[in-house]
Each structure stands twice: as C-alpha cells, then as structure tokens.
Write an enzyme that holds these catalytic residues in place. Sequence first.
Site, PDB file in Angstrom:
ATOM      1  N   GLY A  12       0.878  -1.239  -0.079  1.00 41.86           N
ATOM      2  CA  GLY A  12      -0.017  -0.012  -0.047  1.00 41.86           C
ATOM      3  C   GLY A  12       0.910   1.248   0.090  1.00 41.86           C
ATOM      4  O   GLY A  12       1.170   1.717   0.921  1.00 41.86           O
ATOM      5  N   VAL A  15       0.760   7.718   0.418  1.00 45.31           N
ATOM      6  CA  VAL A  15       1.576   8.781   1.109  1.00 45.31           C
ATOM      7  C   VAL A  15       2.127   8.185   2.309  1.00 45.31           C
ATOM      8  O   VAL A  15       3.298   8.216   2.618  1.00 45.31           O
ATOM      9  CB  VAL A  15       1.100  10.017   1.407  1.00 45.31           C
ATOM     10  N   ARG A  36      -0.928  -2.695  -5.480  1.00 43.74           N
ATOM     11  CA  ARG A  36      -1.733  -3.283  -6.330  1.00 43.74           C
ATOM     12  C   ARG A  36      -1.532  -2.558  -7.781  1.00 43.74           C
ATOM     13  O   ARG A  36      -1.603  -3.506  -8.642  1.00 43.74           O
ATOM     14  CB  ARG A  36      -3.289  -2.912  -5.977  1.00 43.74           C
ATOM     15  N   THR A  37      -1.393  -1.325  -7.872  1.00 47.72           N
ATOM     16  CA  THR A  37      -1.086  -0.768  -8.998  1.00 47.72           C
ATOM     17  C   THR A  37       0.506  -0.614  -9.324  1.00 47.72           C
ATOM     18  O   THR A  37       1.104   0.051  -8.601  1.00 47.72           O
ATOM     19  CB  THR A  37      -1.598   0.729  -9.234  1.00 47.72           C
ATOM     20  N   ALA A  79      -9.303   0.560   5.193  1.00 52.36           N
ATOM     21  CA  ALA A  79      -9.716   0.134   6.164  1.00 52.36           C
ATOM     22  C   ALA A  79     -11.021  -0.582   5.531  1.00 52.36           C
ATOM     23  O   ALA A  79     -11.618  -0.090   4.733  1.00 52.36           O
ATOM     24  CB  ALA A  79     -10.164   0.818   7.346  1.00 52.36           C
ATOM     25  N   SER A 131      -0.415   7.182  14.294  1.00 55.72           N
ATOM     26  CA  SER A 131      -0.970   8.573  14.397  1.00 55.72           C
ATOM     27  C   SER A 131       0.086   9.808  13.981  1.00 55.72           C
ATOM     28  O   SER A 131       1.354   9.101  14.275  1.00 55.72           O
ATOM     29  CB  SER A 131      -1.817   8.953  15.530  1.00 55.72           C
ATOM     30  N   GLY A 133      -0.047  11.658  10.891  1.00 53.28           N
ATOM     31  CA  GLY A 133      -0.172  11.996   9.455  1.00 53.28           C
ATOM     32  C   GLY A 133       0.966  11.773   8.888  1.00 53.28           C
ATOM     33  O   GLY A 133       1.972  10.935   9.119  1.00 53.28           O
ATOM     34  N   LYS A 185      -6.452   3.628  19.020  1.00 51.67           N
ATOM     35  CA  LYS A 185      -6.191   4.425  18.272  1.00 51.67           C
ATOM     36  C   LYS A 185      -7.420   5.122  17.814  1.00 51.67           C
ATOM     37  O   LYS A 185      -7.717   6.238  17.483  1.00 51.67           O
ATOM     38  CB  LYS A 185      -5.662   3.870  16.853  1.00 51.67           C
ATOM     39  N   HIS A 188      -8.023   7.863  20.370  1.00 52.16           N
ATOM     40  CA  HIS A 188      -7.175   8.734  20.141  1.00 52.16           C
ATOM     41  C   HIS A 188      -7.902   9.765  19.206  1.00 52.16           C
ATOM     42  O   HIS A 188      -8.088  10.936  19.282  1.00 52.16           O
ATOM     43  CB  HIS A 188      -5.903   8.322  19.597  1.00 52.16           C
ATOM     44  N   ASN A 189      -8.606   9.237  18.060  1.00 50.77           N
ATOM     45  CA  ASN A 189      -9.223   9.884  17.214  1.00 50.77           C
ATOM     46  C   ASN A 189     -10.491  10.668  17.697  1.00 50.77           C
ATOM     47  O   ASN A 189     -10.739  11.833  17.161  1.00 50.77           O
ATOM     48  CB  ASN A 189      -9.685   9.116  16.005  1.00 50.77           C
ATOM     49  N   GLU A 192      -9.293  13.516  19.496  1.00 51.93           N
ATOM     50  CA  GLU A 192      -9.025  14.579  18.365  1.00 51.93           C
ATOM     51  C   GLU A 192     -10.051  15.266  17.985  1.00 51.93           C
ATOM     52  O   GLU A 192     -10.120  16.592  17.589  1.00 51.93           O
ATOM     53  CB  GLU A 192      -8.162  13.814  17.285  1.00 51.93           C
ATOM     54  N   TYR A 193     -11.252  14.772  17.797  1.00 48.51           N
ATOM     55  CA  TYR A 193     -12.433  15.265  17.333  1.00 48.51           C
ATOM     56  C   TYR A 193     -12.778  16.315  18.251  1.00 48.51           C
ATOM     57  O   TYR A 193     -13.129  17.485  18.018  1.00 48.51           O
ATOM     58  CB  TYR A 193     -13.413  14.157  16.976  1.00 48.51           C
ATOM     59  N   TYR A 482     -35.047  -5.242  34.937  1.00 49.68           N
ATOM     60  CA  TYR A 482     -34.836  -3.867  35.466  1.00 49.68           C
ATOM     61  C   TYR A 482     -33.769  -3.282  34.318  1.00 49.68           C
ATOM     62  O   TYR A 482     -32.682  -3.938  34.304  1.00 49.68           O
ATOM     63  CB  TYR A 482     -34.443  -4.044  37.034  1.00 49.68           C
TER      64      TYR A 482
END
Length: 484
Positions: A12, A15, A36-37, A79, A131, A133, A185, A188-189, A192-193, A482
Amino acid sequence: MPEANADIGLIGLAVMGQNLVMNMNDHGYTVSVYNRTTEVMEEFVGGTAKDSKVQGFAELKDFVASLKRPRRIMLMVKAGAAVDKVIESLEPYLEEGDIVIDGGNSNYTDSIRRTQELKDKGLRFIGTGVSGGEEGARHGPSIMPGGHPEAWPFVKNILQDISAKVDGVPCCDWVGEDGAGHYVKMVHNGIEYGDMQLIAEAYHLMKDVLGMNAEEMGATFTAWNKGKLDSYLIEITSEIFGVKDDDGEPILEKILDSAGQKGTGKWTSVNALELGIPLTLISEAVFARFLSALKDERVTASQTLKGPDAKANVDKEAFLKDLEDALYGAKITSYAQGYMLFRAAAAEYGWNLNYAGIAQMWRGGCIIRSRFLNDIMEAYNADPELQNLLLAPFFTKAIHDSQAAWRRVVAKAVELGIPTPAMSGALNFYDGYRLERLPANMIQAQRDFFGAHTYERLDKPRGEFFHTNWTGTGGNVTSRTYNA
C-alpha cells in the site's frame, strides 16, 4: 526466486505507506514493497526510494519470498473489505508463524476478528494504530500495536525504532490483545475530534464576540502554545491563521464551513453508547460535524431563525484569559471521558490496558500530543487503578482553577447565541459527575409509573427493587427485567 533478505514488507504505497517505508529505510531496515498498481510501486522505487535499500516487486509471490522468516508484512490499505482482500491474497504464500500487521484506520472489531481468524490458520496478526499524519509517518509517528501477543517480540524493534521519541522513550509499546491497538487509536481519534471542535468554538468566539482578525487570533494561539495549552493542534491552528490566499486575505475565511469525517469519531461515540459511558464531549463534536454538513439547510434557516446580536461590549483581555482556562478545563474533561471508556472496554473485552503507557505513546508523533499528557502519565503511574482522571490531585486542582472562567465563557456564549456544544457539554458532564444526587429518581419514578420497571431506594441496600401502584389501579405486577 528472490533472496529472502528483507526485514519487513509493506503493501500500500499511498503517502502514509511511502513515508513509513522511507522511515524504516532511514533506520537501517531493508524493506520490500508491493502495490496493487505496479506503476505506483515503480515510480516510488525509481524516485523517492532511489539509491535506498527499498526493493519493489510486481508479483505478490516474489514479494513474500523476499522476506526473512518469520515474515513481517505491514498493510497500509483502506480500512474495511480491502484489508480482508489483501490478507486473503497473501495467505497462499504465508507459512506458520508469519505476521500480518494492519496499520490502517481499521475498526477494532475487525481486528478482534482477524486476530482469531489468522490464529486459527497458524498466522499472527497485529492491528496497530498509526498517528501523526504524513510528517509523523516519515519522521516518527505514535504507534499503538495490539493483537497476537506472540507477534510483538518480532516487530518490537522495528516499530519502536521508527516511532517518535520523547525523552528518549519510544511513543510505541504493546497495548493489548486482539483489537486493543486499534481501539486505543479509535479513542485517540475521538479525543482529536473533541480537541478540534473546542478550538473551532474558541475561534468562533474570538471572531464573532471579540471581532478579532486573523493576525490577532494567530498571535493569541501562538501565546497559548507556550503555556498550559501547548499542543500540536494549538500550534498548527496558530499557523493556519497566517496563511494567505492569492489576494492577500486569510485562506481560512474562504474554506467552506462543512466538516468531513472518516468515521472513527462516530465509532468512539457508538461504542460509548454500547458500554454506557457518558462520552459527551466527543459525541457533541461528532454531532457538530453533522450539523456543519447541513450547509444548505443552515443558509435557508439563517434567513428565518433569529438569535441575539453576537456583538457585545466585552473586556477583550479578560475574555481571552477566560477562554484559555475554558479550553483547558474542557480538554481535561475530554481526556477524563476517554479514559473512562478505556476502563469500561478493558473490563468488557478482557484487555489489560496500561493507562500510563497510553499517555506515554501519545506524548509525541501523534495529532493529540500535548504538554499535559505528561501529567496524565504521572497520574496513572502514581495510581494505576485511578477511577477517574478528574480525581487525580493535579487535575482536581486544574479543573477547580479553571471552572469559574469556563462558566463565564459558556454563559456569555449562551447569552450571545454562539454555539459551544463541546465546551458546554463538557461543563455539563463535570457538573453531573461532581453531584452526589441527580434528578434521575424522577426518571425512575416515571418508568415505574408507566411501565412497572421498578426502582431502588436510598434507604434500602442496592440490588433490591420496588414497585409502587401509582394510580391505585396499576396493580403490583412488575416488569420482568430492570434496566438502569
């Protein structure tokens, strides 16, 4: 057949994948790559990775054959179904003990499933959050691995070598079994939100209440980044204000106010609902993105629905100091809620999570890295069984010191009609958590009135349930179960 000389393989080459490969190469590892490509692989090997120890393969069979045993293969693909498809295509070439590492943003439930499925086939799986970027991937991300414990010793050196370091300590360590890595993770995200929404709300208040321009706001965030709010997101926000468009105007003001998302924040909120954890700040941040996406509806509504005048006579210096404290208090609450979710998940899924270790992994490389993660780490080192972060002495004092300012900011926002869902939601959580008695007794009375759902009593031991015949005609038969 190629010589089996590569320390690790990566599939994969978007970037993130390319940057991780070059990071591994910088640390002396021989890396085989496949995409794959084929053209993408060839361009990478002949360009960015030229004159390195990276070796590319057009055939999956040759790619696998080039790896030392046990083979270590990292997947950096989208994913979901794509991960399963790649694993399926690899399986004919793998042997017992080989290791598959999923470094994408996979749902932790998929990692739980994949760990077991590959274990049944004699293979070892690691699901790891990455994490930081593109920059983090290239120079040192935060890495959160979990999965088959027997796989960890074989990948530990590579993953810790390429991770960020703080005080010489790698921002990478074993998180726990099956889906634990991707779960950490995910949370974590979610945090981050929440952090991003809090910053957006502060920006909204600075612009519409104080009338500050981009230069002034940038200077304020730069100053904040030198104090208790020191963090990656505060830092990049200060830089965003300074970027101009071709006409010399701030590009920020030309960006459409409709926020996107990839789902991990939503996953966090959904899981909190499943586990019964009041993850209010992160959930409000997710809902705020949903609301922002209703751009056309909001434009229409703005012509009809009116609120108060947001322009107000406010002491700018005092309000900015209050806003700094409000951000800090809300941010503490966000992490407290995230760690509440960790505790619930550890109990639910049988994970042995290292709470101090999680904070340590987040101190560098990742998007939510900030100064006060050191304080979280110290709090859990001092008391690994800490029930709630708010109860640690450092954070108890911090929240007490910030709450008066926090309340003034939220009150002024309500008065002027400025939405602060995350900031005010966090304050509501804090007020609810600190109260010995909440009005939930009224809810239980209502449930018993219309559905005979029963209730517990303050003057009786927990676990004893009672029903009242509220109308005199309801009878004494109760609901079979209950539900709190």
